[in-house]
Design a protein around this motif. Structure first.
Motif, PDB file in Angstrom:
ATOM      1  N   MET A   1       0.820  -1.207   0.000  1.00  0.00           N
ATOM      2  CA  MET A   1       0.000   0.000   0.000  1.00  0.00           C
ATOM      3  C   MET A   1       0.856   1.259   0.000  1.00  0.00           C
ATOM      4  SD  MET A   1      -3.026  -1.125   2.670  1.00  0.00           S
ATOM      5  CE  MET A   1      -1.950  -2.111   3.718  1.00  0.00           C
ATOM      6  N   VAL A   2       0.460   2.231  -0.822  1.00  0.00           N
ATOM      7  CA  VAL A   2       1.119   3.525  -0.891  1.00  0.00           C
ATOM      8  C   VAL A   2       0.047   4.598  -0.744  1.00  0.00           C
ATOM      9  CG1 VAL A   2       2.525   5.090  -2.287  1.00  0.00           C
ATOM     10  CG2 VAL A   2       2.903   2.617  -2.423  1.00  0.00           C
TER      11      VAL A   2
ATOM     12  N   GLU B   1      11.370  11.726  -2.684  1.00  0.00           N
ATOM     13  CA  GLU B   1      12.192  10.675  -2.084  1.00  0.00           C
ATOM     14  C   GLU B   1      11.403   9.905  -1.023  1.00  0.00           C
ATOM     15  OE1 GLU B   1      16.731  12.445  -2.488  1.00  0.00           O
ATOM     16  OE2 GLU B   1      15.421  13.199  -0.885  1.00  0.00           O
ATOM     17  N   GLN B   2      10.569  10.614  -0.269  1.00  0.00           N
ATOM     18  CA  GLN B   2       9.743   9.925   0.724  1.00  0.00           C
ATOM     19  C   GLN B   2       8.751   8.978   0.057  1.00  0.00           C
ATOM     20  OE1 GLN B   2       8.345  12.116   4.292  1.00  0.00           O
ATOM     21  NE2 GLN B   2       9.330  13.912   3.378  1.00  0.00           N
ATOM     22  N   GLN B   3       8.172   9.392  -1.062  1.00  0.00           N
ATOM     23  CA  GLN B   3       7.234   8.506  -1.744  1.00  0.00           C
ATOM     24  C   GLN B   3       7.957   7.332  -2.385  1.00  0.00           C
ATOM     25  OE1 GLN B   3       4.444   7.435  -1.328  1.00  0.00           O
ATOM     26  NE2 GLN B   3       2.980   8.753  -2.386  1.00  0.00           N
TER      27      GLN B   3
ATOM     28  N   LEU C   1       7.245   3.440  -1.604  1.00  0.00           N
ATOM     29  CA  LEU C   1       7.125   2.400  -2.629  1.00  0.00           C
ATOM     30  C   LEU C   1       8.038   1.222  -2.323  1.00  0.00           C
ATOM     31  CD1 LEU C   1       6.894   4.179  -6.105  1.00  0.00           C
ATOM     32  CD2 LEU C   1       5.325   2.474  -5.195  1.00  0.00           C
ATOM     33  N   ALA C   2       9.271   1.511  -1.950  1.00  0.00           N
ATOM     34  CA  ALA C   2      10.220   0.447  -1.618  1.00  0.00           C
ATOM     35  C   ALA C   2       9.678  -0.390  -0.464  1.00  0.00           C
ATOM     36  CB  ALA C   2      11.580   1.039  -1.261  1.00  0.00           C
ATOM     37  N   ARG C   3       9.128   0.270   0.541  1.00  0.00           N
ATOM     38  CA  ARG C   3       8.556  -0.448   1.686  1.00  0.00           C
ATOM     39  C   ARG C   3       7.354  -1.293   1.257  1.00  0.00           C
ATOM     40  NH1 ARG C   3       6.121   3.326   6.127  1.00  0.00           N
ATOM     41  NH2 ARG C   3       4.717   3.669   4.373  1.00  0.00           N
ATOM     42  N   ALA C   4       6.515  -0.745   0.380  1.00  0.00           N
ATOM     43  CA  ALA C   4       5.328  -1.472  -0.070  1.00  0.00           C
ATOM     44  C   ALA C   4       5.693  -2.722  -0.853  1.00  0.00           C
ATOM     45  CB  ALA C   4       4.455  -0.557  -0.931  1.00  0.00           C
TER      46      ALA C   4
ATOM     47  N   THR D   1       7.637  15.494 -10.169  1.00  0.00           N
ATOM     48  CA  THR D   1       7.944  14.399  -9.253  1.00  0.00           C
ATOM     49  C   THR D   1       6.854  13.339  -9.305  1.00  0.00           C
ATOM     50  OG1 THR D   1       9.090  15.964  -7.799  1.00  0.00           O
ATOM     51  CG2 THR D   1       8.540  13.816  -6.873  1.00  0.00           C
ATOM     52  N   GLY D   2       5.608  13.778  -9.442  1.00  0.00           N
ATOM     53  CA  GLY D   2       4.501  12.832  -9.561  1.00  0.00           C
ATOM     54  C   GLY D   2       4.656  11.910 -10.741  1.00  0.00           C
ATOM     55  N   ILE D   3       5.107  12.445 -11.871  1.00  0.00           N
ATOM     56  CA  ILE D   3       5.330  11.620 -13.056  1.00  0.00           C
ATOM     57  C   ILE D   3       6.444  10.611 -12.801  1.00  0.00           C
ATOM     58  CG2 ILE D   3       6.229  11.689 -15.424  1.00  0.00           C
ATOM     59  CD1 ILE D   3       4.616  14.277 -15.796  1.00  0.00           C
ATOM     60  N   GLU D   4       7.496  11.023 -12.106  1.00  0.00           N
ATOM     61  CA  GLU D   4       8.584  10.094 -11.782  1.00  0.00           C
ATOM     62  C   GLU D   4       8.071   8.935 -10.937  1.00  0.00           C
ATOM     63  OE1 GLU D   4      11.554  12.408  -9.828  1.00  0.00           O
ATOM     64  OE2 GLU D   4      12.485  13.098 -11.698  1.00  0.00           O
ATOM     65  N   ILE D   5       7.232   9.236  -9.947  1.00  0.00           N
ATOM     66  CA  ILE D   5       6.678   8.190  -9.088  1.00  0.00           C
ATOM     67  C   ILE D   5       5.774   7.261  -9.901  1.00  0.00           C
ATOM     68  CG2 ILE D   5       5.108   7.742  -7.162  1.00  0.00           C
ATOM     69  CD1 ILE D   5       7.910   8.665  -6.316  1.00  0.00           C
ATOM     70  N   MET D   6       4.937   7.831 -10.733  1.00  0.00           N
ATOM     71  CA  MET D   6       4.016   7.012 -11.513  1.00  0.00           C
ATOM     72  C   MET D   6       4.756   6.170 -12.547  1.00  0.00           C
ATOM     73  SD  MET D   6       1.159   7.227 -10.159  1.00  0.00           S
ATOM     74  CE  MET D   6       0.514   6.093 -11.390  1.00  0.00           C
ATOM     75  N   ASP D   7       5.850   6.680 -13.086  1.00  0.00           N
ATOM     76  CA  ASP D   7       6.670   5.871 -13.992  1.00  0.00           C
ATOM     77  C   ASP D   7       7.222   4.645 -13.263  1.00  0.00           C
ATOM     78  OD1 ASP D   7       6.231   7.520 -16.163  1.00  0.00           O
ATOM     79  OD2 ASP D   7       8.162   8.558 -16.019  1.00  0.00           O
ATOM     80  N   LEU D   8       7.595   4.817 -11.994  1.00  0.00           N
ATOM     81  CA  LEU D   8       8.061   3.682 -11.199  1.00  0.00           C
ATOM     82  C   LEU D   8       6.942   2.660 -10.982  1.00  0.00           C
ATOM     83  CD1 LEU D   8      10.279   5.219  -8.361  1.00  0.00           C
ATOM     84  CD2 LEU D   8      10.991   3.509 -10.043  1.00  0.00           C
ATOM     85  N   VAL D   9       5.752   3.153 -10.645  1.00  0.00           N
ATOM     86  CA  VAL D   9       4.624   2.249 -10.430  1.00  0.00           C
ATOM     87  C   VAL D   9       4.327   1.471 -11.705  1.00  0.00           C
ATOM     88  CG1 VAL D   9       2.144   2.149  -9.939  1.00  0.00           C
ATOM     89  CG2 VAL D   9       3.620   3.654  -8.596  1.00  0.00           C
ATOM     90  N   ARG D  10       4.349   2.150 -12.844  1.00  0.00           N
ATOM     91  CA  ARG D  10       4.086   1.463 -14.111  1.00  0.00           C
ATOM     92  C   ARG D  10       5.179   0.437 -14.418  1.00  0.00           C
ATOM     93  NH1 ARG D  10       2.966   5.084 -19.268  1.00  0.00           N
ATOM     94  NH2 ARG D  10       5.063   5.834 -18.757  1.00  0.00           N
ATOM     95  N   GLU D  11       6.421   0.764 -14.058  1.00  0.00           N
ATOM     96  CA  GLU D  11       7.522  -0.173 -14.263  1.00  0.00           C
ATOM     97  C   GLU D  11       7.297  -1.448 -13.444  1.00  0.00           C
ATOM     98  OE1 GLU D  11      12.173  -0.436 -12.878  1.00  0.00           O
ATOM     99  OE2 GLU D  11      11.439   1.486 -13.643  1.00  0.00           O
ATOM    100  N   PHE D  12       6.879  -1.307 -12.178  1.00  0.00           N
ATOM    101  CA  PHE D  12       6.622  -2.481 -11.348  1.00  0.00           C
ATOM    102  C   PHE D  12       5.462  -3.296 -11.921  1.00  0.00           C
ATOM    103  CE2 PHE D  12       8.083   0.480  -7.744  1.00  0.00           C
ATOM    104  CZ  PHE D  12       9.412   0.194  -8.016  1.00  0.00           C
ATOM    105  N   ASN D  13       4.455  -2.603 -12.417  1.00  0.00           N
ATOM    106  CA  ASN D  13       3.310  -3.274 -13.020  1.00  0.00           C
ATOM    107  C   ASN D  13       3.729  -4.106 -14.233  1.00  0.00           C
ATOM    108  OD1 ASN D  13       1.088  -2.362 -15.474  1.00  0.00           O
ATOM    109  ND2 ASN D  13       0.339  -3.639 -13.801  1.00  0.00           N
ATOM    110  N   ARG D  14       4.561  -3.532 -15.078  1.00  0.00           N
ATOM    111  CA  ARG D  14       4.941  -4.220 -16.317  1.00  0.00           C
ATOM    112  C   ARG D  14       6.025  -5.265 -16.104  1.00  0.00           C
ATOM    113  NH1 ARG D  14       5.113   0.782 -20.724  1.00  0.00           N
ATOM    114  NH2 ARG D  14       2.889   1.260 -20.666  1.00  0.00           N
ATOM    115  N   GLN D  15       7.051  -4.924 -15.348  1.00  0.00           N
ATOM    116  CA  GLN D  15       8.189  -5.826 -15.210  1.00  0.00           C
ATOM    117  C   GLN D  15       7.933  -6.953 -14.225  1.00  0.00           C
ATOM    118  OE1 GLN D  15      11.841  -3.700 -14.458  1.00  0.00           O
ATOM    119  NE2 GLN D  15      11.726  -2.541 -16.364  1.00  0.00           N
ATOM    120  N   LEU D  16       7.151  -6.689 -13.178  1.00  0.00           N
ATOM    121  CA  LEU D  16       6.889  -7.699 -12.158  1.00  0.00           C
ATOM    122  C   LEU D  16       5.526  -8.367 -12.323  1.00  0.00           C
ATOM    123  CD1 LEU D  16       8.232  -5.758  -9.022  1.00  0.00           C
ATOM    124  CD2 LEU D  16       9.469  -7.364 -10.492  1.00  0.00           C
TER     125      LEU D  16
END
Length: 250
Positions: A98-99, A157-159, A163-166, A187-202
């Motif tokens: 959860m984030v 960085e906190q978000q 994400l790392a904790r989640a 910064t929001g786009i950077e965070i969402m790019d990470l979420v999309r990366e986890f969705n696609r790669q994992l």
């Protein structure tokens, strides 16, 4: 309105006539009012609606943070309404990441200690935890900040830390409640790019709550709209490069 049935692909989340009602004084609040939907394994779905539409209440029910008044919510073949408090805690620890908008990091702990916390709750051996934390921080680009406390980090960085904790226990389902709400647009786009990366790669299933349609259109494969606790309609929205209907999990 009931969401259209999914195909025969694996279903990660399913609700049937799900309700969460509560009283505020003498007023009955229908926070979630008869919602039926399905989310495929590996899908990226956005729940949209204005304040009070029921989207965060819906996410809390999927997260096992709240119990339904009636109806069912089944996640990875677990009927959450039938789980004991202990089993719900295990579910949140092992199945769901959860984030939140507010990051929810513990101020007195270092970044590494915050990320490590779910591993402690899961009773992962100490000899394994250091490597797992390092890998999680590497994934979000924060390894060099591991000894800093939340107050020494930027909002982005906190978000990333959240994400790392989640993700530290490799959950099958990531729930994000307004994950960019406290961030500037870049910064929001950077965070969402990470979420999309986890969705696609994992192959991780993602359910995101947002009131920003532009954000949902950029990242989600499907948008589900809520109003007054009810599902009003949904809209397929395969973003560029998306691969809807992937199966598997982290």
């Amino acid at each position: 309105m009931t969401a259209a049935p999914m195909s025969s692909l694996a279903v990660a989340v399913r609700s049937e006539n799900l309700c969460r009602h509560y009283h505020m004084g003498e007023t009955l609040i229908r926070a979630v009012d008869g919602v039926s939907l399905e989310v495929r394994a590996g899908e990226f779905v956005a729940l949209l609606g204005s304040s009070g539409s029921g989207k965060s209440s819906m996410l809390n029910l999927i997260a096992g943070l709240d119990r339904p008044t009636s109806g069912t919510v089944v996640v990875q073949n677990r009927d959450l309404a039938k789980l004991s408090r202990e089993d719900l805690a295990k579910y949140r620890l092992h199945v769901v990441g959860m984030v939140f908008q507010s990051f929810n990091l513990i101020p007195s702990m270092t970044l590494a200690e915050n990320v490590e916390l779910p591993l402690r709750f899961a009773e992962v051996d100490r000899s394994q935890r250091e490597n797992l934390v390092r890998e999680a921080l590497d994934r979000v680009g924060l390894r060099a900040r591991k000894d800093h406390r939340p107050s020494e980090l930027s909002g982005g960085e906190q978000q990333r830390a959240a994400l790392a904790r989640a993700l530290i226990n490799r959950p099958q389902l990531l729930l994000a409640d307004e994950p960019t709400g406290n961030l500037d647009s870049h910064t929001g786009i950077e965070i969402m790019d990470l979420v999309r990366e986890f969705n696609r790669q994992l192959g991780m299933t993602v359910v995101m709550v947002t009131h920003e349609r532009a954000l949902a259109e950029r990242y989600a494969e499907r948008m589900i709209f809520l109003a007054d606790g009810k599902l009003t309609h949904e809209q397929p929205n395969p973003p560029a490069g998306a691969q809807p209907g992937r199966q598997g999990h982290a």
